[in-house]
Design an enzyme around this catalytic site. Structure first.
Site, PDB file in Angstrom:
ATOM      1  N   SER A  84       0.844  -1.390   0.116  1.00 45.03           N
ATOM      2  CA  SER A  84       0.046   0.087  -0.055  1.00 45.03           C
ATOM      3  C   SER A  84       0.924   1.312   0.018  1.00 45.03           C
ATOM      4  CB  SER A  84      -0.862   0.049   1.236  1.00 45.03           C
ATOM      5  OG  SER A  84      -1.482   1.219   1.350  1.00 45.03           O
ATOM      6  N   TYR A 111      -1.135  -0.354  10.767  1.00 45.31           N
ATOM      7  CA  TYR A 111      -1.530  -0.879   9.155  1.00 45.31           C
ATOM      8  C   TYR A 111      -0.479  -0.341   8.471  1.00 45.31           C
ATOM      9  CZ  TYR A 111      -3.688  -1.172   4.549  1.00 45.31           C
ATOM     10  OH  TYR A 111      -4.122  -1.566   3.210  1.00 45.31           O
TER      11      TYR A 111
HETATM   12  N1  LIG Z   1      -8.664  -1.035  -0.452  1.00 44.76           N
HETATM   13  C1  LIG Z   1      -7.799  -0.151  -0.444  1.00 44.76           C
HETATM   14  O1  LIG Z   1      -7.897   1.066  -0.238  1.00 44.76           O
HETATM   15  C2  LIG Z   1      -6.528  -0.823  -0.308  1.00 44.76           C
HETATM   16  C3  LIG Z   1      -5.285   0.022  -0.387  1.00 44.76           C
HETATM   17  C4  LIG Z   1      -3.931  -0.285  -0.261  1.00 44.76           C
HETATM   18  C5  LIG Z   1      -4.062  -1.733  -0.153  1.00 44.76           C
HETATM   19  N2  LIG Z   1      -4.978  -2.547   0.047  1.00 44.76           N
HETATM   20  C6  LIG Z   1      -4.612  -3.991   0.393  1.00 44.76           C
HETATM   21  O2  LIG Z   1      -5.322  -4.769  -0.596  1.00 44.76           O
HETATM   22  C7  LIG Z   1      -5.647  -6.113  -0.258  1.00 44.76           C
HETATM   23  C8  LIG Z   1      -6.884  -6.535  -0.397  1.00 44.76           C
HETATM   24  O3  LIG Z   1      -7.717  -5.603   0.253  1.00 44.76           O
HETATM   25  P1  LIG Z   1      -9.271  -5.134  -0.231  1.00 44.76           P
HETATM   26  O4  LIG Z   1      -9.314  -3.801  -0.366  1.00 44.76           O
HETATM   27  O5  LIG Z   1      -9.515  -5.837  -1.220  1.00 44.76           O
HETATM   28  O6  LIG Z   1     -10.098  -5.393   1.103  1.00 44.76           O
HETATM   29  P2  LIG Z   1     -11.176  -6.534   1.238  1.00 44.76           P
HETATM   30  O7  LIG Z   1     -12.525  -6.079  -0.053  1.00 44.76           O
HETATM   31  O8  LIG Z   1     -11.785  -6.507   2.407  1.00 44.76           O
HETATM   32  O9  LIG Z   1     -10.855  -7.881   0.895  1.00 44.76           O
HETATM   33  C9  LIG Z   1     -10.122  -8.600   1.856  1.00 44.76           C
HETATM   34  C10 LIG Z   1      -9.917 -10.068   1.256  1.00 44.76           C
HETATM   35  O10 LIG Z   1      -8.945 -10.512   2.415  1.00 44.76           O
HETATM   36  C11 LIG Z   1      -9.745 -11.875   2.812  1.00 44.76           C
HETATM   37  N3  LIG Z   1      -9.543 -12.058   4.116  1.00 44.76           N
HETATM   38  C12 LIG Z   1      -9.491 -11.243   5.240  1.00 44.76           C
HETATM   39  N4  LIG Z   1      -9.173 -11.952   6.232  1.00 44.76           N
HETATM   40  C13 LIG Z   1      -8.784 -13.107   5.944  1.00 44.76           C
HETATM   41  C14 LIG Z   1      -8.402 -14.498   6.470  1.00 44.76           C
HETATM   42  N5  LIG Z   1      -8.227 -14.434   7.934  1.00 44.76           N
HETATM   43  N6  LIG Z   1      -8.218 -15.582   5.878  1.00 44.76           N
HETATM   44  C15 LIG Z   1      -8.244 -15.501   4.467  1.00 44.76           C
HETATM   45  N7  LIG Z   1      -8.650 -14.546   3.820  1.00 44.76           N
HETATM   46  C16 LIG Z   1      -8.822 -13.503   4.428  1.00 44.76           C
HETATM   47  C17 LIG Z   1     -11.100 -11.561   2.680  1.00 44.76           C
HETATM   48  O11 LIG Z   1     -11.798 -12.602   2.498  1.00 44.76           O
HETATM   49  P3  LIG Z   1     -12.918 -13.478   3.552  1.00 44.76           P
HETATM   50  O12 LIG Z   1     -13.545 -12.554   4.349  1.00 44.76           O
HETATM   51  O13 LIG Z   1     -13.792 -14.147   2.632  1.00 44.76           O
HETATM   52  O14 LIG Z   1     -11.881 -14.414   4.184  1.00 44.76           O
HETATM   53  C18 LIG Z   1     -11.366 -10.694   1.286  1.00 44.76           C
HETATM   54  O15 LIG Z   1     -11.208 -11.525   0.227  1.00 44.76           O
HETATM   55  C19 LIG Z   1      -5.093  -5.928   1.425  1.00 44.76           C
HETATM   56  O16 LIG Z   1      -3.840  -6.598   1.633  1.00 44.76           O
HETATM   57  C20 LIG Z   1      -5.166  -4.225   1.622  1.00 44.76           C
HETATM   58  O17 LIG Z   1      -4.465  -4.123   2.747  1.00 44.76           O
HETATM   59  C21 LIG Z   1      -6.184  -2.139  -0.183  1.00 44.76           C
END
Ligand SMILES: NC(=O)c1ccc[n+]([C@@H]2O[C@H](COP(=O)([O-])OP(=O)(O)OC[C@H]3O[C@@H](n4cnc5c(N)ncnc54)[C@H](OP(=O)(O)O)[C@@H]3O)[C@@H](O)[C@H]2O)c1
Length: 276
Positions: A140, A155
């Site tokens: 990120s 984070y």
């Molecule tokens: N959205 C942003 O603004 C942003 C910015 C920078 C970086 N990121 C990074 O992008 C990545 C994806 O995030 P996102 O934004 O797509 O968030 P999201 O929509 O909340 O998706 C998170 C994913 O991780 C899975 N997950 C969470 N806890 C888990 C566990 N204990 N075991 C297995 N799977 C788990 C969730 O699936 P289940 O709940 O089905 O397990 C879901 O598929 C993260 O690493 C986040 O830090 C996001």
């Protein structure tokens, strides 16, 4: 017809960024292993993609907070068909450190740092042996702005780790023809924000990227050979200048004596007279 690219394992494929990676990689000719806790969502995504592409799609439900489940995913990553790991599963706990539930803070570090490292380590030897493959770590921009955390200090620090780990691992694996890419999204429209207690609509909308655009840019960055991809950054020269400035510190980061400004450095003469 798209050439088969081998199998990509995507963690956190049930929603957000991971689900879009699944869509794009299936269309690029990868077979998929989809990992997350929500088996219903994984199955729905898998059946849609089986209908729309020729990809073979495996659903591997796993709670990566659980050591046995993590081991199961690590074992799958050691199979010969794997050509890509998208280390994407992550959580974001928001708020000031002093107000945070310590258990939740620790769980975030465990998932974002420890599990991501463990899975990269599990896949790397096979990729190196086969001299082919990619590890994509979803870090990120928070990782380079720990001084101004949009979500939380903890984070940001997990993402700083992932960036450092990616850059170092890329150097280790480059001689084997294996690429390690750190992707540094800015704010991206997913459920992550709401889960962390932040309404994404309160952010200025000009800083929020749609998830499809973010993933398409990250894959284009990988195609262009980038090892650090910052989808929003207009000029990659700015990142390269940052790296150059960081590298310039190198010769001065480790010396026998502390810097003069601390007023504590013993001269060689003092050290010698004490020794005699
Ligand atoms: N959205 C942003 O603004 C942003 C910015 C920078 C970086 N990121 C990074 O992008 C990545 C994806 O995030 P996102 O934004 O797509 O968030 P999201 O929509 O909340 O998706 C998170 C994913 O991780 C899975 N997950 C969470 N806890 C888990 C566990 N204990 N075991 C297995 N799977 C788990 C969730 O699936 P289940 O709940 O089905 O397990 C879901 O598929 C993260 O690493 C986040 O830090 C996001």
């Amino acid at each position: 017809m798209t050439q088969n690219q081998g199998t990509a394992l995507i963690t956190g494929a049930s929603a957000g960024i991971g689900a879009v990676y699944a869509d794009r990689l299936a269309r690029r000719g990868y077979d998929l292993v989809l990992v997350a806790r929500d088996e219903t969502k994984l199955n729905a995504l898998a059946s849609r993609l089986r209908g729309e592409t020729s990809a073979t799609i495996e659903v591997l439900p796993a709670d990566l907070a659980n050591a046995n489940d993590t081991r199961k995913v690590a074992t799958r990553l050691q199979a010969d068909d794997i050509t890509m790991l998208v280390n994407n599963a992550g959580t974001a706990i928001a708020g000031p450190t002093i107000d945070m539930d310590p258990e939740r803070l620790e769980a975030m570090i465990q998932l974002n740092v420890t599990v991501a490292t463990r899975l990269a380590q599990a896949v790397a030897p096979g990729l190196a042996q086969r001299r082919r493959g990619d590890i994509v770590n979803i870090a990120s921009v928070a990782g380079i702005r720990g001084d101004q955390p949009a979500i939380s200090v903890g984070y940001s620090a997990t993402k700083a780790y992932l960036l450092a780990f990616s850059e170092g691992l890329d150097s280790e694996l480059a001689p084997y023809g294996v690429r390690v890419q750190a992707v540094l999204p800015g704010a991206t429209r997913t459920e992550l924000w709401a889960k962390g207690g932040i309404d994404i609509n309160t952010l200025p909308q000009e800083v929020v990227m749609e998830t499809g655009d973010m993933v398409d840019a990250a894959l284009a960055g990988l195609d262009q050979g980038e090892r650090v991809t910052i989808p929003a950054l207009p000029d990659i020269a700015d990142w390269l200048a940052f790296k150059t400035t960081r590298a310039a510190l190198g010769p001065n980061l480790s010396h026998r004596l502390p810097a003069e400004r601390y007023g504590v450095a013993k001269s060689d003469e003092t050290l010698l007279s004490k020794a005699s």
